[in-house]
Scaffold this motif. Structure first.
Motif, PDB file in Angstrom:
ATOM      1  N   TYR A  76       0.837  -1.209   0.000  1.00 27.94           N
ATOM      2  CA  TYR A  76       0.000   0.000   0.000  1.00 27.94           C
ATOM      3  C   TYR A  76       0.867   1.253   0.000  1.00 27.94           C
ATOM      4  O   TYR A  76       0.615   2.202  -0.741  1.00 27.94           O
ATOM      5  N   HIS A  77       1.933   1.264   0.795  1.00 32.27           N
ATOM      6  CA  HIS A  77       2.803   2.445   0.857  1.00 32.27           C
ATOM      7  C   HIS A  77       3.543   2.659  -0.461  1.00 32.27           C
ATOM      8  O   HIS A  77       3.848   3.787  -0.832  1.00 32.27           O
ATOM      9  N   ILE A  78       3.805   1.563  -1.174  1.00 33.74           N
ATOM     10  CA  ILE A  78       4.469   1.694  -2.484  1.00 33.74           C
ATOM     11  C   ILE A  78       3.474   2.161  -3.547  1.00 33.74           C
ATOM     12  O   ILE A  78       3.750   3.078  -4.322  1.00 33.74           O
ATOM     13  N   VAL A  79       2.291   1.545  -3.577  1.00 32.57           N
ATOM     14  CA  VAL A  79       1.284   1.884  -4.593  1.00 32.57           C
ATOM     15  C   VAL A  79       0.702   3.268  -4.326  1.00 32.57           C
ATOM     16  O   VAL A  79       0.501   4.064  -5.256  1.00 32.57           O
ATOM     17  N   GLY A  80       0.419   3.573  -3.057  1.00 34.47           N
ATOM     18  CA  GLY A  80      -0.071   4.895  -2.690  1.00 34.47           C
ATOM     19  C   GLY A  80      -1.567   5.086  -2.807  1.00 34.47           C
ATOM     20  O   GLY A  80      -2.063   6.177  -2.568  1.00 34.47           O
ATOM     21  N   ASP A  81      -2.318   4.039  -3.176  1.00 35.03           N
ATOM     22  CA  ASP A  81      -3.771   4.149  -3.317  1.00 35.03           C
ATOM     23  C   ASP A  81      -4.401   2.861  -2.816  1.00 35.03           C
ATOM     24  O   ASP A  81      -4.063   1.764  -3.305  1.00 35.03           O
ATOM     25  N   LEU A  82      -5.301   2.964  -1.845  1.00 36.55           N
ATOM     26  CA  LEU A  82      -5.876   1.774  -1.228  1.00 36.55           C
ATOM     27  C   LEU A  82      -6.689   0.957  -2.220  1.00 36.55           C
ATOM     28  O   LEU A  82      -6.572  -0.272  -2.274  1.00 36.55           O
ATOM     29  N   ALA A  83      -7.534   1.625  -3.022  1.00 31.88           N
ATOM     30  CA  ALA A  83      -8.373   0.903  -3.982  1.00 31.88           C
ATOM     31  C   ALA A  83      -7.524   0.128  -4.978  1.00 31.88           C
ATOM     32  O   ALA A  83      -7.824  -1.028  -5.323  1.00 31.88           O
ATOM     33  N   GLU A  84      -6.458   0.743  -5.450  1.00 30.89           N
ATOM     34  CA  GLU A  84      -5.584   0.086  -6.422  1.00 30.89           C
ATOM     35  C   GLU A  84      -4.818  -1.062  -5.781  1.00 30.89           C
ATOM     36  O   GLU A  84      -4.638  -2.123  -6.383  1.00 30.89           O
ATOM     37  N   THR A  85      -4.368  -0.876  -4.538  1.00 32.91           N
ATOM     38  CA  THR A  85      -3.631  -1.942  -3.846  1.00 32.91           C
ATOM     39  C   THR A  85      -4.494  -3.179  -3.684  1.00 32.91           C
ATOM     40  O   THR A  85      -4.054  -4.304  -3.968  1.00 32.91           O
ATOM     41  N   ILE A  86      -5.742  -2.985  -3.240  1.00 31.51           N
ATOM     42  CA  ILE A  86      -6.650  -4.131  -3.077  1.00 31.51           C
ATOM     43  C   ILE A  86      -6.887  -4.821  -4.411  1.00 31.51           C
ATOM     44  O   ILE A  86      -6.865  -6.060  -4.509  1.00 31.51           O
ATOM     45  N   ALA A  87      -7.101  -4.036  -5.461  1.00 26.06           N
ATOM     46  CA  ALA A  87      -7.341  -4.619  -6.792  1.00 26.06           C
ATOM     47  C   ALA A  87      -6.148  -5.440  -7.263  1.00 26.06           C
ATOM     48  O   ALA A  87      -6.309  -6.468  -7.929  1.00 26.06           O
ATOM     49  N   LEU A  88      -4.945  -4.999  -6.908  1.00 22.82           N
ATOM     50  CA  LEU A  88      -3.725  -5.676  -7.363  1.00 22.82           C
ATOM     51  C   LEU A  88      -3.446  -6.973  -6.610  1.00 22.82           C
ATOM     52  O   LEU A  88      -2.961  -7.949  -7.205  1.00 22.82           O
ATOM     53  N   ILE A  89      -3.743  -7.012  -5.314  1.00 22.20           N
ATOM     54  CA  ILE A  89      -3.342  -8.195  -4.530  1.00 22.20           C
ATOM     55  C   ILE A  89      -4.402  -9.299  -4.518  1.00 22.20           C
ATOM     56  O   ILE A  89      -4.117 -10.420  -4.125  1.00 22.20           O
ATOM     57  N   LEU A  90      -5.617  -8.996  -4.986  1.00 21.16           N
ATOM     58  CA  LEU A  90      -6.664 -10.023  -5.005  1.00 21.16           C
ATOM     59  C   LEU A  90      -6.364 -11.081  -6.059  1.00 21.16           C
ATOM     60  O   LEU A  90      -5.830 -10.774  -7.131  1.00 21.16           O
ATOM     61  N   PRO A  91      -6.711 -12.345  -5.784  1.00 19.72           N
ATOM     62  CA  PRO A  91      -6.488 -13.397  -6.783  1.00 19.72           C
ATOM     63  C   PRO A  91      -7.391 -13.214  -7.994  1.00 19.72           C
ATOM     64  O   PRO A  91      -8.486 -12.664  -7.893  1.00 19.72           O
TER      65      PRO A  91
END
Length: 530
Positions: A76-91
């Motif tokens: 999250y600290h690298i991506v900087g956006d919570l919505a994008e981080t969740i979208a990226l780490i989901l299977p």
């Protein structure tokens, strides 16, 4: 949702206004009425209230992804956006959803009434029916707005292209306190209903900041009217059908925040709309913006608060007079009507004052008046062409703002945090300190003002000179001095330094100055207007 997600992706992938307008207008022509209405609402920052707090969203996304929480937080600290981080780490998922945008939003609204277990089940099931970008858009609807370079003006232009309705009419229709739950696309955009216009403000006309050598571009000074740029809350006060409505420039209805403006009903006739500035007025003098902040954001305005920080309205312009829209008239004529109105009523009694209009023989005379701005609690001068109509939004040519030079002080970099968006992998958000009895005391944060190359240099240095880590924040060796600029300053009990600054930013990196020569807290306090 598929079509809306594709729209957001298209809008986010280009900086060209023509391409954004084409994509949005095409979508608005083809989407259902309910989806069109919610698209306009979301891009106007009218998304539904957040149904789930971010702590639970993090936990549920981490659980379904099968990764440890520390890895999620680091990502999250690298991506900087919570919505994008969740979208990226989901299977990834083989499932698919054909639900419409408005259906998804109805479900999101209903989430607020469900238990945490029911919310969790819905979100985890839904995430696995969407592809990456659909998940990102879905998450953004829940967590926050879209930063995709779509202004109200651009959206109005696209809507005009899609509906063949005049842009100015649409800008007016979109103002106000509407939500998709209180209206329909047909009622809001296509129909004309007089009752809907009772409380509606006009779109605000905004000025451009002057540029170098602007006097040559503006030409003959006789064509221009001058007034002070007051530092308060830009607003429109509307008196119609024996009711008062107060709107802020951010399209927020704030009538309840300023109950003393109900006095306007005593003397101001119906069919009047005044464009002006709400200002703190303490002991017969205009106060600084910091005094006004004690009333901004408060749910309830108490009697004690009204007594401590009374307000007035400095009137700039008259937009509606005797029930008639007069924005197309020249500024000089609108001002004449405004002056006539205030001369015919006991305006001082109700806290309504005229913002003085000034004329000068030479630009040097105007510059001298500008130099007195801080003494008068203003931010500088407004310059308005005498024959200008009252337009919509920020238009270049007729209205200019000539602000005072900012306050500046030299401070030491003490803490750093990663930025957002394209700077999410760099330390670009900085905290600065000033000397006080041999110690550095934090006084401001800033994240703008340097070039990309300078940010990269500082980022590289921060990673090699970190003293401690506090989650995403790093304390660094005191070494670098920066000149910090800010627009306003006031005493503050909420800040460790005892001082609050407005709009701080980095003016320049003082590579020539050692930290011992940075300013002190006393130097900063000396800048506070007496």
């Amino acid at each position: 949702m598929k079509e809306f997600a594709q729209l957001i992706r298209t809008l986010d992938s280009t900086n060209k206004t023509t391409e954004k307008v084409l994509a949005l207008s095409t979508y608005l022509q083809e989407a259902s009425d309910s989806d069109r209405l919610w698209t306009i609402a979301i891009l106007s920052h009218r998304r539904p209230k957040r149904p789930v707090n971010t702590t639970l969203l993090r936990a549920w996304a981490t659980e379904i992804s099968g990764i440890p929480s520390w890895l999620f937080e680091e990502s999250y600290h690298i991506v900087g956006d919570l919505a994008e981080t969740i979208a990226l780490i989901l299977p990834s998922s083989e499932k698919d959803s054909n639900k419409s945008l408005s259906t998804f939003i109805s479900e999101i609204i209903e989430l607020r009434t469900l238990s945490d277990e029911e919310k969790k089940a819905y979100l985890q099931e839904t995430w696995l029916t969407l592809n990456y970008y659909e998940r990102f858009v879905f998450n953004k609807i829940i967590t926050g707005g879209f930063r995709i370079g779509v202004s109200q003006k651009l959206m109005t232009k696209a809507l005009a292209k899609a509906t063949k309705i005049d842009e100015d009419i649409l800008a007016y229709k979109l103002m106000g306190n509407w939500t998709p739950q209180t209206t329909t696309f047909k009622q809001l955009i296509l129909e004309h209903n007089e009752a809907d216009y009772l409380s509606k403000p006009f779109p605000f006309y905004l000025a451009y900041a002057v540029e170098d050598q602007f006097q040559k571009e503006l030409g003959d000074i006789d064509q221009w009217s001058f007034e002070h740029k007051w530092d308060g809350i830009r607003s429109q006060v509307i008196i119609r059908e024996n009711e008062v409505f107060v709107w802020s420039r951010g399209e927020e209805l704030v009538t309840d925040k300023y109950p003393e403006l109900q006095k306007f009903l005593e003397v101001v006739p119906n069919g009047t709309v005044i464009d002006g500035e709400i200002l703190p007025f303490i002991n017969g003098r205009i106060g600084n913006f910091n005094a006004l902040q004690t009333r901004i954001g408060r749910k309830n305005i108490t009697k004690a608060m009204l007594e401590k920080t009374p307000v007035i309205v400095k009137a700039y312009d008259l937009l509606e007079w005797k029930g008639k829209d007069i924005r197309s008239l020249p500024f000089s004529q609108r001002r004449a009507y405004l002056e006539q109105l205030l001369s015919e009523i006991n305006s001082d009694k109700i806290g309504l004052y005229l913002s003085e209009s000034m004329s000068f023989q030479k630009w040097e005379d105007a510059a001298h008046e500008r130099s007195l701005s801080r003494e008068k609690q203003s931010e500088g001068l407004m310059i308005k062409r005498k024959d200008s109509p009252y337009l919509v939004g920020r238009k270049k040519g007729d209205w200019w703002k000539w602000k005072t030079d900012p306050f500046t002080i030299d401070a030491v970099l003490t803490y750093a945090m990663r930025g957002h968006g394209r700077r999410a992998n760099l330390y670009t958000d900085y905290t600065f300190g000033l000397w006080n009895n041999g110690h550095l005391v934090t006084f401001a944060k800033a994240y703008s003002g340097l070039t990309d190359a300078e940010f990269r240099q500082i980022d590289n240095w921060i990673k090699k000179n970190t003293l401690e880590r506090f989650g995403p924040v790093r304390s660094v060796t005191p070494y670098h001095v920066f000149e910090i600029a800010f627009e306003g300053i006031a005493e503050s009990k909420r800040h460790k330094s005892g001082v609050a600054t407005r709009f701080p930013r980095m003016l320049r990196w003082r590579k020539d100055k050692p930290i011992e020569e940075a300013n002190t807290l006393d130097d900063l306090k000396a800048l506070i207007p007496k």
